[in-house]
Design a protein around this motif. Sequence first.
Motif, PDB file in Angstrom:
ATOM      1  N   ALA A 167      -3.606  -3.464   7.377  1.00  0.00           N
ATOM      2  CA  ALA A 167      -2.493  -4.365   7.096  1.00  0.00           C
ATOM      3  C   ALA A 167      -2.955  -5.818   7.148  1.00  0.00           C
ATOM      4  CB  ALA A 167      -1.374  -4.140   8.106  1.00  0.00           C
ATOM      5  N   GLU A 168      -3.728  -6.137   8.166  1.00  0.00           N
ATOM      6  CA  GLU A 168      -4.194  -7.519   8.286  1.00  0.00           C
ATOM      7  C   GLU A 168      -5.104  -7.895   7.129  1.00  0.00           C
ATOM      8  OE1 GLU A 168      -5.936  -8.285  12.041  1.00  0.00           O
ATOM      9  OE2 GLU A 168      -4.019  -8.340  13.098  1.00  0.00           O
ATOM     10  N   ARG A 169      -5.936  -6.958   6.758  1.00  0.00           N
ATOM     11  CA  ARG A 169      -6.852  -7.240   5.648  1.00  0.00           C
ATOM     12  C   ARG A 169      -6.076  -7.430   4.360  1.00  0.00           C
ATOM     13  NH1 ARG A 169     -11.834  -3.343   4.381  1.00  0.00           N
ATOM     14  NH2 ARG A 169     -11.119  -3.535   2.247  1.00  0.00           N
ATOM     15  N   LEU A 170      -5.102  -6.570   4.168  1.00  0.00           N
ATOM     16  CA  LEU A 170      -4.310  -6.672   2.947  1.00  0.00           C
ATOM     17  C   LEU A 170      -3.555  -7.992   2.894  1.00  0.00           C
ATOM     18  CD1 LEU A 170      -2.710  -3.183   2.261  1.00  0.00           C
ATOM     19  CD2 LEU A 170      -4.366  -4.427   0.890  1.00  0.00           C
ATOM     20  N   GLN A 171      -3.049  -8.395   4.037  1.00  0.00           N
ATOM     21  CA  GLN A 171      -2.196  -9.581   4.052  1.00  0.00           C
ATOM     22  C   GLN A 171      -2.862 -10.819   3.471  1.00  0.00           C
ATOM     23  OE1 GLN A 171      -0.534 -10.038   8.032  1.00  0.00           O
ATOM     24  NE2 GLN A 171       1.467  -9.575   7.162  1.00  0.00           N
ATOM     25  N   THR A 172      -4.169 -10.881   3.560  1.00  0.00           N
ATOM     26  CA  THR A 172      -4.824 -12.073   3.038  1.00  0.00           C
ATOM     27  C   THR A 172      -4.792 -12.130   1.513  1.00  0.00           C
ATOM     28  OG1 THR A 172      -7.007 -11.053   2.874  1.00  0.00           O
ATOM     29  CG2 THR A 172      -6.435 -12.064   4.972  1.00  0.00           C
ATOM     30  N   SER A 173      -4.512 -10.984   0.893  1.00  0.00           N
ATOM     31  CA  SER A 173      -4.619 -11.023  -0.564  1.00  0.00           C
ATOM     32  C   SER A 173      -3.369 -10.548  -1.296  1.00  0.00           C
ATOM     33  CB  SER A 173      -5.827 -10.203  -1.024  1.00  0.00           C
ATOM     34  OG  SER A 173      -5.859  -8.963  -0.379  1.00  0.00           O
ATOM     35  N   VAL A 174      -2.284 -10.358  -0.570  1.00  0.00           N
ATOM     36  CA  VAL A 174      -1.054  -9.964  -1.258  1.00  0.00           C
ATOM     37  C   VAL A 174       0.079 -10.935  -0.926  1.00  0.00           C
ATOM     38  CG1 VAL A 174      -1.707  -7.525  -1.157  1.00  0.00           C
ATOM     39  CG2 VAL A 174      -0.251  -8.497   0.625  1.00  0.00           C
ATOM     40  N   ASP A 175       1.138 -10.836  -1.704  1.00  0.00           N
ATOM     41  CA  ASP A 175       2.296 -11.699  -1.449  1.00  0.00           C
ATOM     42  C   ASP A 175       3.229 -11.070  -0.427  1.00  0.00           C
ATOM     43  OD1 ASP A 175       1.328 -13.454  -3.283  1.00  0.00           O
ATOM     44  OD2 ASP A 175       2.558 -12.728  -4.929  1.00  0.00           O
ATOM     45  N   GLY A 176       3.103  -9.762  -0.257  1.00  0.00           N
ATOM     46  CA  GLY A 176       3.972  -9.087   0.688  1.00  0.00           C
ATOM     47  C   GLY A 176       3.506  -7.655   0.898  1.00  0.00           C
ATOM     48  N   LEU A 177       4.025  -7.053   1.945  1.00  0.00           N
ATOM     49  CA  LEU A 177       3.552  -5.735   2.345  1.00  0.00           C
ATOM     50  C   LEU A 177       4.727  -4.760   2.444  1.00  0.00           C
ATOM     51  CD1 LEU A 177       0.627  -5.144   2.928  1.00  0.00           C
ATOM     52  CD2 LEU A 177       1.045  -5.573   5.345  1.00  0.00           C
ATOM     53  N   LEU A 178       4.520  -3.540   1.943  1.00  0.00           N
ATOM     54  CA  LEU A 178       5.503  -2.486   2.137  1.00  0.00           C
ATOM     55  C   LEU A 178       4.867  -1.468   3.076  1.00  0.00           C
ATOM     56  CD1 LEU A 178       8.330  -1.878   0.973  1.00  0.00           C
ATOM     57  CD2 LEU A 178       7.238  -0.324  -0.621  1.00  0.00           C
ATOM     58  N   LEU A 179       5.465  -1.323   4.239  1.00  0.00           N
ATOM     59  CA  LEU A 179       4.920  -0.414   5.246  1.00  0.00           C
ATOM     60  C   LEU A 179       5.742   0.867   5.239  1.00  0.00           C
ATOM     61  CD1 LEU A 179       2.739  -2.070   6.447  1.00  0.00           C
ATOM     62  CD2 LEU A 179       4.078  -2.386   8.518  1.00  0.00           C
ATOM     63  N   VAL A 180       5.123   1.967   4.849  1.00  0.00           N
ATOM     64  CA  VAL A 180       5.862   3.220   4.765  1.00  0.00           C
ATOM     65  C   VAL A 180       5.492   4.134   5.919  1.00  0.00           C
ATOM     66  CG1 VAL A 180       6.394   5.217   3.346  1.00  0.00           C
ATOM     67  CG2 VAL A 180       5.883   3.019   2.270  1.00  0.00           C
ATOM     68  N   GLY A 181       6.493   4.530   6.675  1.00  0.00           N
ATOM     69  CA  GLY A 181       6.248   5.446   7.787  1.00  0.00           C
ATOM     70  C   GLY A 181       5.246   4.888   8.769  1.00  0.00           C
ATOM     71  N   SER A 182       5.395   3.626   9.079  1.00  0.00           N
ATOM     72  CA  SER A 182       4.426   2.964   9.963  1.00  0.00           C
ATOM     73  C   SER A 182       4.370   3.610  11.340  1.00  0.00           C
ATOM     74  CB  SER A 182       4.786   1.500  10.112  1.00  0.00           C
ATOM     75  OG  SER A 182       3.918   0.887  11.041  1.00  0.00           O
ATOM     76  N   ARG A 183       3.153   3.690  11.870  1.00  0.00           N
ATOM     77  CA  ARG A 183       2.967   4.203  13.226  1.00  0.00           C
ATOM     78  C   ARG A 183       2.697   3.067  14.202  1.00  0.00           C
ATOM     79  NH1 ARG A 183       4.729   8.215  10.581  1.00  0.00           N
ATOM     80  NH2 ARG A 183       3.448  10.056  10.179  1.00  0.00           N
ATOM     81  N   LEU A 184       2.902   1.856  13.773  1.00  0.00           N
ATOM     82  CA  LEU A 184       2.660   0.709  14.658  1.00  0.00           C
ATOM     83  C   LEU A 184       3.815   0.535  15.637  1.00  0.00           C
ATOM     84  CD1 LEU A 184       1.255  -1.937  12.152  1.00  0.00           C
ATOM     85  CD2 LEU A 184       0.007  -0.436  13.701  1.00  0.00           C
ATOM     86  N   GLU A 185       3.576  -0.291  16.619  1.00  0.00           N
ATOM     87  CA  GLU A 185       4.672  -0.603  17.522  1.00  0.00           C
ATOM     88  C   GLU A 185       5.513  -1.721  16.925  1.00  0.00           C
ATOM     89  OE1 GLU A 185       3.044  -1.414  21.348  1.00  0.00           O
ATOM     90  OE2 GLU A 185       1.755   0.361  21.241  1.00  0.00           O
TER      91      GLU A 185
END
Lengths: 341, 341
Positions: free
Chosen positions: A125-143
């Motif tokens: 997610a962090e890596r992606l964030q540098t190169s996208v305008d936004g993130l869609l998190l599906v079924g996230s296992r994060l806190e």
Amino acid sequence: MEQSDAATRPRNGDRKAPPTIYDIARLTGVSPSTVSRALNKPGRLNAQTERRIRDAASELGYRINPMARALPTGKTGTLGLLVSDITNPVYFDLVRGAERVAFETGMTIVLADSQESPELERATAERLQTSVDGLLLVGSRLEDQQIQELYSVKPLVVVNRLVEGIPAVIPDVRPGITTALEQLREAGHRRIAYLAGPEASWLNGQRWQTAFATAVEWDMSIVEIKSNAPTREGGAEAFGRVKAADVTAVLAYNDLVALGLLRECRDHGVDVPGRLSIVGFDDIFGADLPTPALSTIRMPLTSLGEKGIRRLLTEIEGGRSEDESALPTEFVGRESIAKAA
Amino acid sequence: MEQSDAATRPRNGDRKAPPTIYDIARLTGVSPSTVSRALNKPGRLNAQTERRIRDAASELGYRINPMARALPTGKTGTLGLLVSDITNPVYFDLVRGAERVAFETGMTIVLADSQESPELERATAERLQTSVDGLLLVGSRLEDQQIQELYSVKPLVVVNRLVEGIPAVIPDVRPGITTALEQLREAGHRRIAYLAGPEASWLNGQRWQTAFATAVEWDMSIVEIKSNAPTREGGAEAFGRVKAADVTAVLAYNDLVALGLLRECRDHGVDVPGRLSIVGFDDIFGADLPTPALSTIRMPLTSLGEKGIRRLLTEIEGGRSEDESALPTEFVGRESIAKAA
DNA sequence: GCTACCTCGGCAATCGGTTGGCAAACACGC
DNA sequence: GCGTGTTTGCCAACCGATTGCCGAGGTAGC
């Protein structure tokens, strides 16, 4: 297997650099800034000049360089789609829906998976964030907190989960579960089991709680059985525990688990649905293939993907979209349910 | 469904801009160029200075801006993966393999599909090319010349296809087909059919030609039956033609088609494998689910994905990798084959 | 004929990095 | 003390777009 004379292949140095707005400017005798305006501020220029520039652009086969545009604008034209496991067929339709909307709006989707690992999910997610305008998190296992941190960096929408303060798109599991339990009840089932999914999965919690509440309300007994992984292997591996639980029907966390259990039953001579009825979740590809075909609770996957992306887009535009109502699930009756023994 | 007070959510303007090398430079009292070198030219700087800068960078939570880097270097750190249909389970493992290698090498993969449409494929490929370092074309439906044109713009590797002058990664269909026909022959089958896939598919040609040559060699009769789409629907729809062909076994273009046919046989009371034996291709998710479980010819999908990306990477680096040998397929015997009636 | 306003297109700064060339500083040998 | 060589870090140009600001020229109003 040699397909060609290697010497005939283009080397990197051979490829001509693609045309830029400077090339167009030179060709039409205007300045680069004018070209830029001609191409994306329709009406700002004299119609005739605009025409001339547009023609020159298409003649040169000009294609905008997204990187160069991204620098001053901060918009990359890219959205990140992060799922927990790419090889889970459940994401097919969701990805398809997301892709469709993205394509229509001229966005590009970067798909990534976290292989059910929270650490990997965060890193990706962090890596992606540098190169996208936004993130869609599906079924996230994060806190929750980790998701909130990600949200403080870039726009983000979660699917199949609710997190305080984060825009979300979720299904309403109630209709599907209600119908399924209704059917089981009418077929005489009184003791049922819920074959659980990952604890970190919000959706698993929803399914269990709703099934639990419904069963209790209707005077059916219900137990929760752990499974090690939300996969076919996980379902097969839970067979012993299901058998020992002495229930007449099982509601499984998802179709993968249900299919694994179903197969194991067949291999061990346990008649489905004669001695055990099985209901899955998701209606993935293949749910209708086995004999008996699997009854399941269908998720509005395509819509979840579509709405997720739309939601994300308004979020990116700074709009504050209303949280819409949850998308209803639907029971799909097939052959894996019968009268209780 | 309101999850939060809208006013507490970050607006775009609220998010602080991520740190740049200029911030690090200011903090450590060096120039931005020095920071740049400290971060990606290890050894070029005094070890102590480098340390200081690296520490400051991680303290600030610095993440390089890929767009900004891409501009001067021309390298985006992104690879495009274009498949003919995302919802075809056959691409699961291939995508997985590709993703694994890409992740290991620090590349990001952009996944896109062309929905079996050559026009859409070309448009998508061209769009992708502006923002990736290279393209992996899987099961392309384009014409050779179009692929060569794409190749003249950016590095590219084709999978499951051979095109003059283009680096490729392909399976060797022979071992799998040979074993499959051997089994059929030993089971007494003498008249078989090949249920064809898309004409634009190179792999379809390979499968048909190899099956044809092998059958002829072994004195089996073989006919080609058209199917409208390489999907379950396509397979179901071909049922009538298969029945009319009066054969005892069918080799289907892929598992999807085979599964569609299998289901239709069951629905029409045609006993499989009693009256008709069926063999698919790919060994996709779900091939083992039906009764009878589908015998199939397994493709080395994960390896195809991995090798495809590796190949693409060396291509991007300007290396001229040798065309390696094709990856072998393998027959997977299950229940859908029996003695000829 | 003069002012006021509008249209159109160019100048130049900017986004966040990378990199060739250079100069300062230092070490060393004689 | 001087020439030579090496290490180290900075200057400035550049990648390909976008955009605020400005001025030239045209038009209209009076």
